[in-house]
Design a protein around this motif. Structure first.
Motif, PDB file in Angstrom:
ATOM      1  N   THR A 115     -10.713  -2.592  -7.712  1.00  0.00           N
ATOM      2  CA  THR A 115     -10.637  -1.877  -8.981  1.00  0.00           C
ATOM      3  C   THR A 115     -11.752  -2.308  -9.925  1.00  0.00           C
ATOM      4  OG1 THR A 115      -8.244  -1.680  -8.768  1.00  0.00           O
ATOM      5  CG2 THR A 115      -9.167  -1.398 -10.970  1.00  0.00           C
ATOM      6  N   ASP A 116     -12.056  -3.614  -9.946  1.00  0.00           N
ATOM      7  CA  ASP A 116     -13.070  -4.127 -10.861  1.00  0.00           C
ATOM      8  C   ASP A 116     -14.494  -3.842 -10.390  1.00  0.00           C
ATOM      9  OD1 ASP A 116     -11.114  -5.078 -12.506  1.00  0.00           O
ATOM     10  OD2 ASP A 116     -11.240  -7.149 -11.799  1.00  0.00           O
ATOM     11  N   TYR A 117     -14.781  -4.031  -9.108  1.00  0.00           N
ATOM     12  CA  TYR A 117     -16.159  -4.004  -8.635  1.00  0.00           C
ATOM     13  C   TYR A 117     -16.562  -2.749  -7.878  1.00  0.00           C
ATOM     14  CZ  TYR A 117     -15.988  -8.812 -10.070  1.00  0.00           C
ATOM     15  OH  TYR A 117     -15.844  -9.939 -10.808  1.00  0.00           O
ATOM     16  N   VAL A 118     -15.609  -1.901  -7.532  1.00  0.00           N
ATOM     17  CA  VAL A 118     -15.913  -0.614  -6.901  1.00  0.00           C
ATOM     18  C   VAL A 118     -15.121   0.465  -7.653  1.00  0.00           C
ATOM     19  CG1 VAL A 118     -16.100   0.621  -4.699  1.00  0.00           C
ATOM     20  CG2 VAL A 118     -16.071  -1.863  -4.702  1.00  0.00           C
ATOM     21  N   PRO A 119     -15.468   0.693  -8.923  1.00  0.00           N
ATOM     22  CA  PRO A 119     -14.658   1.633  -9.711  1.00  0.00           C
ATOM     23  C   PRO A 119     -14.787   3.062  -9.202  1.00  0.00           C
ATOM     24  CG  PRO A 119     -16.616   0.983 -10.932  1.00  0.00           C
ATOM     25  CD  PRO A 119     -16.585   0.154  -9.683  1.00  0.00           C
ATOM     26  N   VAL A 120     -13.702   3.800  -9.320  1.00  0.00           N
ATOM     27  CA  VAL A 120     -13.649   5.165  -8.789  1.00  0.00           C
ATOM     28  C   VAL A 120     -14.596   6.091  -9.555  1.00  0.00           C
ATOM     29  CG1 VAL A 120     -11.695   5.935 -10.208  1.00  0.00           C
ATOM     30  CG2 VAL A 120     -12.099   6.967  -7.976  1.00  0.00           C
ATOM     31  N   ARG A 121     -14.817   5.840 -10.832  1.00  0.00           N
ATOM     32  CA  ARG A 121     -15.678   6.727 -11.606  1.00  0.00           C
ATOM     33  C   ARG A 121     -17.141   6.595 -11.211  1.00  0.00           C
ATOM     34  NH1 ARG A 121     -14.552   2.466 -14.868  1.00  0.00           N
ATOM     35  NH2 ARG A 121     -16.355   1.398 -15.733  1.00  0.00           N
ATOM     36  N   LYS A 122     -17.530   5.460 -10.615  1.00  0.00           N
ATOM     37  CA  LYS A 122     -18.919   5.250 -10.223  1.00  0.00           C
ATOM     38  C   LYS A 122     -19.132   5.393  -8.717  1.00  0.00           C
ATOM     39  CE  LYS A 122     -22.746   2.111 -11.066  1.00  0.00           C
ATOM     40  NZ  LYS A 122     -23.171   0.856 -11.660  1.00  0.00           N
ATOM     41  N   TYR A 123     -18.176   4.906  -7.937  1.00  0.00           N
ATOM     42  CA  TYR A 123     -18.302   4.917  -6.476  1.00  0.00           C
ATOM     43  C   TYR A 123     -17.138   5.682  -5.866  1.00  0.00           C
ATOM     44  CZ  TYR A 123     -21.195   0.844  -7.562  1.00  0.00           C
ATOM     45  OH  TYR A 123     -22.118  -0.008  -8.079  1.00  0.00           O
ATOM     46  N   GLY A 124     -16.970   6.928  -6.205  1.00  0.00           N
ATOM     47  CA  GLY A 124     -15.805   7.722  -5.806  1.00  0.00           C
ATOM     48  C   GLY A 124     -15.373   7.575  -4.359  1.00  0.00           C
ATOM     49  N   LYS A 125     -16.230   7.965  -3.416  1.00  0.00           N
ATOM     50  CA  LYS A 125     -15.849   7.922  -2.002  1.00  0.00           C
ATOM     51  C   LYS A 125     -15.785   6.494  -1.482  1.00  0.00           C
ATOM     52  CE  LYS A 125     -17.536  12.500  -0.914  1.00  0.00           C
ATOM     53  NZ  LYS A 125     -18.454  13.305  -0.125  1.00  0.00           N
ATOM     54  N   TRP A 126     -16.656   5.627  -1.983  1.00  0.00           N
ATOM     55  CA  TRP A 126     -16.629   4.226  -1.541  1.00  0.00           C
ATOM     56  C   TRP A 126     -15.360   3.540  -2.015  1.00  0.00           C
ATOM     57  CZ3 TRP A 126     -19.414   2.721   2.266  1.00  0.00           C
ATOM     58  CH2 TRP A 126     -20.641   3.322   2.519  1.00  0.00           C
ATOM     59  N   ASN A 127     -14.901   3.888  -3.211  1.00  0.00           N
ATOM     60  CA  ASN A 127     -13.642   3.324  -3.713  1.00  0.00           C
ATOM     61  C   ASN A 127     -12.487   3.759  -2.832  1.00  0.00           C
ATOM     62  OD1 ASN A 127     -11.035   3.866  -5.400  1.00  0.00           O
ATOM     63  ND2 ASN A 127     -12.117   2.216  -6.454  1.00  0.00           N
ATOM     64  N   THR A 128     -12.456   5.039  -2.477  1.00  0.00           N
ATOM     65  CA  THR A 128     -11.391   5.542  -1.613  1.00  0.00           C
ATOM     66  C   THR A 128     -11.430   4.850  -0.254  1.00  0.00           C
ATOM     67  OG1 THR A 128     -11.537   7.669  -2.733  1.00  0.00           O
ATOM     68  CG2 THR A 128     -10.396   7.629  -0.632  1.00  0.00           C
ATOM     69  N   ALA A 129     -12.629   4.683   0.290  1.00  0.00           N
ATOM     70  CA  ALA A 129     -12.760   4.006   1.590  1.00  0.00           C
ATOM     71  C   ALA A 129     -12.316   2.548   1.501  1.00  0.00           C
ATOM     72  CB  ALA A 129     -14.205   4.085   2.071  1.00  0.00           C
ATOM     73  N   ALA A 130     -12.676   1.878   0.413  1.00  0.00           N
ATOM     74  CA  ALA A 130     -12.292   0.475   0.249  1.00  0.00           C
ATOM     75  C   ALA A 130     -10.785   0.327   0.092  1.00  0.00           C
ATOM     76  CB  ALA A 130     -13.017  -0.129  -0.959  1.00  0.00           C
ATOM     77  N   VAL A 131     -10.171   1.222  -0.664  1.00  0.00           N
ATOM     78  CA  VAL A 131      -8.718   1.164  -0.857  1.00  0.00           C
ATOM     79  C   VAL A 131      -7.998   1.401   0.472  1.00  0.00           C
ATOM     80  CG1 VAL A 131      -6.772   2.351  -1.937  1.00  0.00           C
ATOM     81  CG2 VAL A 131      -8.756   1.740  -3.302  1.00  0.00           C
ATOM     82  N   TRP A 132      -8.452   2.380   1.244  1.00  0.00           N
ATOM     83  CA  TRP A 132      -7.795   2.644   2.529  1.00  0.00           C
ATOM     84  C   TRP A 132      -8.059   1.540   3.536  1.00  0.00           C
ATOM     85  CZ3 TRP A 132      -3.786   5.446   3.424  1.00  0.00           C
ATOM     86  CH2 TRP A 132      -3.479   6.482   2.570  1.00  0.00           C
ATOM     87  N   ALA A 133      -9.240   0.932   3.491  1.00  0.00           N
ATOM     88  CA  ALA A 133      -9.512  -0.212   4.371  1.00  0.00           C
ATOM     89  C   ALA A 133      -8.606  -1.387   4.000  1.00  0.00           C
ATOM     90  CB  ALA A 133     -10.975  -0.624   4.269  1.00  0.00           C
ATOM     91  N   LEU A 134      -8.391  -1.589   2.711  1.00  0.00           N
ATOM     92  CA  LEU A 134      -7.480  -2.653   2.275  1.00  0.00           C
ATOM     93  C   LEU A 134      -6.054  -2.369   2.745  1.00  0.00           C
ATOM     94  CD1 LEU A 134      -6.854  -5.206   0.617  1.00  0.00           C
ATOM     95  CD2 LEU A 134      -6.559  -3.709  -1.360  1.00  0.00           C
ATOM     96  N   ARG A 135      -5.612  -1.139   2.613  1.00  0.00           N
ATOM     97  CA  ARG A 135      -4.253  -0.786   3.062  1.00  0.00           C
ATOM     98  C   ARG A 135      -4.098  -0.995   4.561  1.00  0.00           C
ATOM     99  NH1 ARG A 135      -3.905   4.766  -0.477  1.00  0.00           N
ATOM    100  NH2 ARG A 135      -3.555   3.751  -2.484  1.00  0.00           N
ATOM    101  N   ALA A 136      -5.103  -0.560   5.324  1.00  0.00           N
ATOM    102  CA  ALA A 136      -5.041  -0.732   6.782  1.00  0.00           C
ATOM    103  C   ALA A 136      -5.065  -2.210   7.154  1.00  0.00           C
ATOM    104  CB  ALA A 136      -6.201  -0.002   7.447  1.00  0.00           C
ATOM    105  N   GLY A 137      -5.917  -2.978   6.477  1.00  0.00           N
ATOM    106  CA  GLY A 137      -5.984  -4.414   6.744  1.00  0.00           C
ATOM    107  C   GLY A 137      -4.702  -5.135   6.394  1.00  0.00           C
ATOM    108  N   THR A 138      -4.081  -4.743   5.286  1.00  0.00           N
ATOM    109  CA  THR A 138      -2.810  -5.368   4.894  1.00  0.00           C
ATOM    110  C   THR A 138      -1.712  -5.021   5.892  1.00  0.00           C
ATOM    111  OG1 THR A 138      -3.453  -5.262   2.573  1.00  0.00           O
ATOM    112  CG2 THR A 138      -1.115  -5.565   3.041  1.00  0.00           C
TER     113      THR A 138
END
Length: 168
Positions: free
Chosen positions: A118-141
């Motif tokens: 949330t802090d370093y890959v904000p959705v307003r600046k890195y839209g698709k990268w934020n989504t990819a990072a969030v889903w990678a975190l969910r899959a990893g968890t």
């Protein structure tokens, strides 16, 4: 003498070059102090751009408890680690504490890494990268939760793993 020639050169340069554009006519030097100063920005200024009508902007109802539950859950997970680790240190390896640690620790890490995203890959600046990072975190968890469960039920357990690694 140098100051007066510098001032004269500056006046000539400013009046000759700085204000020759389609929008602004040549302005005498005496009125330079009346012009608004522009701040340099990489975004071009949109003079006369329409501003959003506050009546048309959707605003959700304010709920004072909205962030409270999230914060309480984070604190509960963090504080829950203390007695779990304390019980494992005091009593040694036990399937119940191993199961609790295998559940609470990945959730605690998920919350922490989520805050980093949330802090370093904000959705307003890195839209698709934020989504990819969030889903990678969910899959990893999810993979970590499954691995902890599998390790606790079919192998020696997390506590015994730490004890054996410490002694090795």
């Amino acid at each position: 003498m140098i100051a007066s020639s510098f001032a004269a050169a500056t006046r000539a340069r400013v009046s000759a070059t700085a204000f020759r554009s389609a929008n602004v006519a040549a302005v005498p030097v005496s009125t330079l102090s009346l012009l608004p100063r522009r701040i340099h920005t990489s975004v071009p200024a949109k003079i006369g751009a329409p501003t959003p009508n506050p009546e048309k902007v959707p605003v959700h109802a304010v709920d004072r408890m909205e962030g409270s539950y999230h914060w309480d859950f984070e604190r509960f997970i963090t504080v829950a680690l203390i007695p779990i680790v304390g019980a494992q240190v005091a009593a040694g390896a036990h399937p119940t504490t191993d199961l609790l640690l295998g559940l609470v620790l990945p959730i605690h890490c998920h919350i922490g890494f989520g805050a980093c995203i949330t802090d370093y890959v904000p959705v307003r600046k890195y839209g698709k990268w934020n989504t990819a990072a969030v889903w990678a975190l969910r899959a990893g968890t999810l993979a970590t939760l499954v691995a902890c469960y599998n390790f606790n039920t079919t192998d020696v357990g997390l506590t015994e793993l730490v004890v054996r690694s410490w002694k090795a």
